[in-house]
Design a protein around this motif. Structure first.
Motif, PDB file in Angstrom:
ATOM      1  N   VAL A   1     112.910   2.311 -25.472  1.00  0.00           N
ATOM      2  CA  VAL A   1     112.611   3.287 -26.514  1.00  0.00           C
ATOM      3  C   VAL A   1     113.929   3.966 -26.865  1.00  0.00           C
ATOM      4  N   THR A   2     114.378   3.800 -28.120  1.00  0.00           N
ATOM      5  CA  THR A   2     115.620   4.404 -28.589  1.00  0.00           C
ATOM      6  C   THR A   2     115.272   5.578 -29.486  1.00  0.00           C
ATOM      7  N   VAL A   3     115.776   6.752 -29.130  1.00  0.00           N
ATOM      8  CA  VAL A   3     115.499   7.987 -29.868  1.00  0.00           C
ATOM      9  C   VAL A   3     116.776   8.406 -30.581  1.00  0.00           C
ATOM     10  N   SER A   4     116.707   8.553 -31.905  1.00  0.00           N
ATOM     11  CA  SER A   4     117.858   8.964 -32.707  1.00  0.00           C
ATOM     12  C   SER A   4     117.618  10.358 -33.279  1.00  0.00           C
ATOM     13  N   SER A   5     118.702  11.143 -33.341  1.00  0.00           N
ATOM     14  CA  SER A   5     118.605  12.506 -33.853  1.00  0.00           C
ATOM     15  C   SER A   5     119.988  12.987 -34.287  1.00  0.00           C
ATOM     16  N   ALA A   6     120.016  14.119 -34.985  1.00  0.00           N
ATOM     17  CA  ALA A   6     121.283  14.682 -35.448  1.00  0.00           C
ATOM     18  C   ALA A   6     122.069  15.306 -34.297  1.00  0.00           C
ATOM     19  N   ALA A   7     121.360  15.783 -33.276  1.00  0.00           N
ATOM     20  CA  ALA A   7     121.967  16.382 -32.090  1.00  0.00           C
ATOM     21  C   ALA A   7     121.216  15.846 -30.876  1.00  0.00           C
ATOM     22  N   PRO A   8     121.835  15.891 -29.700  1.00  0.00           N
ATOM     23  CA  PRO A   8     121.153  15.382 -28.510  1.00  0.00           C
ATOM     24  C   PRO A   8     119.777  16.041 -28.311  1.00  0.00           C
ATOM     25  N   VAL A   9     118.791  15.221 -27.970  1.00  0.00           N
ATOM     26  CA  VAL A   9     117.436  15.705 -27.714  1.00  0.00           C
ATOM     27  C   VAL A   9     117.279  15.844 -26.206  1.00  0.00           C
ATOM     28  N   ASP A  10     116.669  16.946 -25.778  1.00  0.00           N
ATOM     29  CA  ASP A  10     116.427  17.204 -24.371  1.00  0.00           C
ATOM     30  C   ASP A  10     115.558  16.102 -23.768  1.00  0.00           C
ATOM     31  N   ALA A  11     116.050  15.467 -22.717  1.00  0.00           N
ATOM     32  CA  ALA A  11     115.315  14.381 -22.062  1.00  0.00           C
ATOM     33  C   ALA A  11     113.962  14.844 -21.538  1.00  0.00           C
ATOM     34  N   GLU A  12     113.848  16.092 -21.155  1.00  0.00           N
ATOM     35  CA  GLU A  12     112.560  16.609 -20.675  1.00  0.00           C
ATOM     36  C   GLU A  12     111.528  16.643 -21.798  1.00  0.00           C
ATOM     37  N   ARG A  13     111.971  16.891 -23.014  1.00  0.00           N
ATOM     38  CA  ARG A  13     111.045  16.865 -24.155  1.00  0.00           C
ATOM     39  C   ARG A  13     110.585  15.445 -24.431  1.00  0.00           C
ATOM     40  N   VAL A  14     111.489  14.485 -24.285  1.00  0.00           N
ATOM     41  CA  VAL A  14     111.111  13.082 -24.445  1.00  0.00           C
ATOM     42  C   VAL A  14     110.132  12.702 -23.344  1.00  0.00           C
ATOM     43  N   ARG A  15     110.414  13.120 -22.119  1.00  0.00           N
ATOM     44  CA  ARG A  15     109.528  12.844 -20.989  1.00  0.00           C
ATOM     45  C   ARG A  15     108.123  13.382 -21.268  1.00  0.00           C
ATOM     46  N   ALA A  16     108.035  14.615 -21.728  1.00  0.00           N
ATOM     47  CA  ALA A  16     106.728  15.224 -22.015  1.00  0.00           C
ATOM     48  C   ALA A  16     105.994  14.457 -23.119  1.00  0.00           C
ATOM     49  N   ALA A  17     106.726  14.016 -24.129  1.00  0.00           N
ATOM     50  CA  ALA A  17     106.106  13.272 -25.234  1.00  0.00           C
ATOM     51  C   ALA A  17     105.590  11.918 -24.760  1.00  0.00           C
ATOM     52  N   VAL A  18     106.367  11.238 -23.941  1.00  0.00           N
ATOM     53  CA  VAL A  18     105.942   9.937 -23.412  1.00  0.00           C
ATOM     54  C   VAL A  18     104.727  10.113 -22.500  1.00  0.00           C
ATOM     55  N   GLU A  19     104.717  11.176 -21.699  1.00  0.00           N
ATOM     56  CA  GLU A  19     103.560  11.450 -20.845  1.00  0.00           C
ATOM     57  C   GLU A  19     102.324  11.750 -21.682  1.00  0.00           C
ATOM     58  N   GLU A  20     102.501  12.449 -22.782  1.00  0.00           N
ATOM     59  CA  GLU A  20     101.379  12.743 -23.688  1.00  0.00           C
ATOM     60  C   GLU A  20     100.796  11.450 -24.242  1.00  0.00           C
ATOM     61  N   ALA A  21     101.621  10.441 -24.419  1.00  0.00           N
ATOM     62  CA  ALA A  21     101.158   9.138 -24.920  1.00  0.00           C
ATOM     63  C   ALA A  21     100.493   8.305 -23.822  1.00  0.00           C
ATOM     64  N   GLY A  22     100.565   8.784 -22.579  1.00  0.00           N
ATOM     65  CA  GLY A  22      99.908   8.082 -21.478  1.00  0.00           C
ATOM     66  C   GLY A  22     100.840   7.340 -20.541  1.00  0.00           C
ATOM     67  N   TYR A  23     102.117   7.626 -20.619  1.00  0.00           N
ATOM     68  CA  TYR A  23     103.121   6.971 -19.783  1.00  0.00           C
ATOM     69  C   TYR A  23     103.929   8.019 -19.068  1.00  0.00           C
ATOM     70  N   SER A  24     104.779   7.610 -18.147  1.00  0.00           N
ATOM     71  CA  SER A  24     105.646   8.573 -17.464  1.00  0.00           C
ATOM     72  C   SER A  24     107.041   7.990 -17.316  1.00  0.00           C
ATOM     73  N   LEU A  25     108.032   8.870 -17.373  1.00  0.00           N
ATOM     74  CA  LEU A  25     109.425   8.481 -17.173  1.00  0.00           C
ATOM     75  C   LEU A  25     109.864   9.011 -15.815  1.00  0.00           C
ATOM     76  N   ALA A  26     110.634   8.244 -15.112  1.00  0.00           N
ATOM     77  CA  ALA A  26     111.182   8.676 -13.837  1.00  0.00           C
ATOM     78  C   ALA A  26     112.686   8.867 -14.000  1.00  0.00           C
ATOM     79  N   SER A  27     113.252   9.763 -13.229  1.00  0.00           N
ATOM     80  CA  SER A  27     114.693   9.977 -13.266  1.00  0.00           C
ATOM     81  C   SER A  27     115.412   8.710 -12.820  1.00  0.00           C
ATOM     82  N   ALA A  28     116.588   8.504 -13.366  1.00  0.00           N
ATOM     83  CA  ALA A  28     117.383   7.346 -12.963  1.00  0.00           C
ATOM     84  C   ALA A  28     117.795   7.524 -11.512  1.00  0.00           C
ATOM     85  N   SER A  29     117.821   6.444 -10.769  1.00  0.00           N
ATOM     86  CA  SER A  29     118.179   6.504  -9.341  1.00  0.00           C
ATOM     87  C   SER A  29     119.666   6.689  -9.169  1.00  0.00           C
TER      88      SER A  29
END
Length: 119
Positions: free
Chosen positions: A91-119
């Motif tokens: 999933v590639t997210v484009s924006s004018a300024a960096p988007v907070d990864a936690e906001r992306v995480r919350a959005a993906v979780e709302e869609a029914g998925y979860s993101l884990a921190s990189a190891s």
């Protein structure tokens, strides 16, 4: 409609009995990982993009669900999903300024998925 071929999308039935996370009534948490790659800032006026890995998306509905939720984040100008049915999708997210990864995480979780921190 004779003479028209059909394109094989490579989708496969899952053996978990419930389908994908967006369609399954019982399973909403699937494993996912952030690529760990930092967002790349370009020259002024251009876009910044960050990639996230999501495991378990299997169909166009999964892609639509994730795209819709992530697109709703303020500042997001584009969301592109490279679907690998039953595998790890990018999933590639484009924006004018960096988007907070936690906001992306919350959005993906709302869609029914979860993101884990990189190891």
């Amino acid at each position: 409609m004779t003479g028209q071929g059909f394109q094989d999308l490579g989708l496969q039935a899952t053996s978990t009995g419930g389908g994908c996370a967006c369609c399954s009534p019982t399973s909403h948490a699937t494993a996912a990982t952030d690529t760990g790659a930092p967002a790349q800032q370009t020259a002024a006026g251009e876009t910044v993009s960050a990639q996230f890995l999501v495991e378990g998306m299997t169909c166009a509905h999964c892609v639509r669900s994730v795209t819709e939720e992530v697109s709703a984040i303020d500042g997001v100008s584009d969301v592109a999903v490279d679907l690998h049915a039953g595998g790890v999708s990018t999933v590639t997210v484009s924006s004018a300024a960096p988007v907070d990864a936690e906001r992306v995480r919350a959005a993906v979780e709302e869609a029914g998925y979860s993101l884990a921190s990189a190891s």
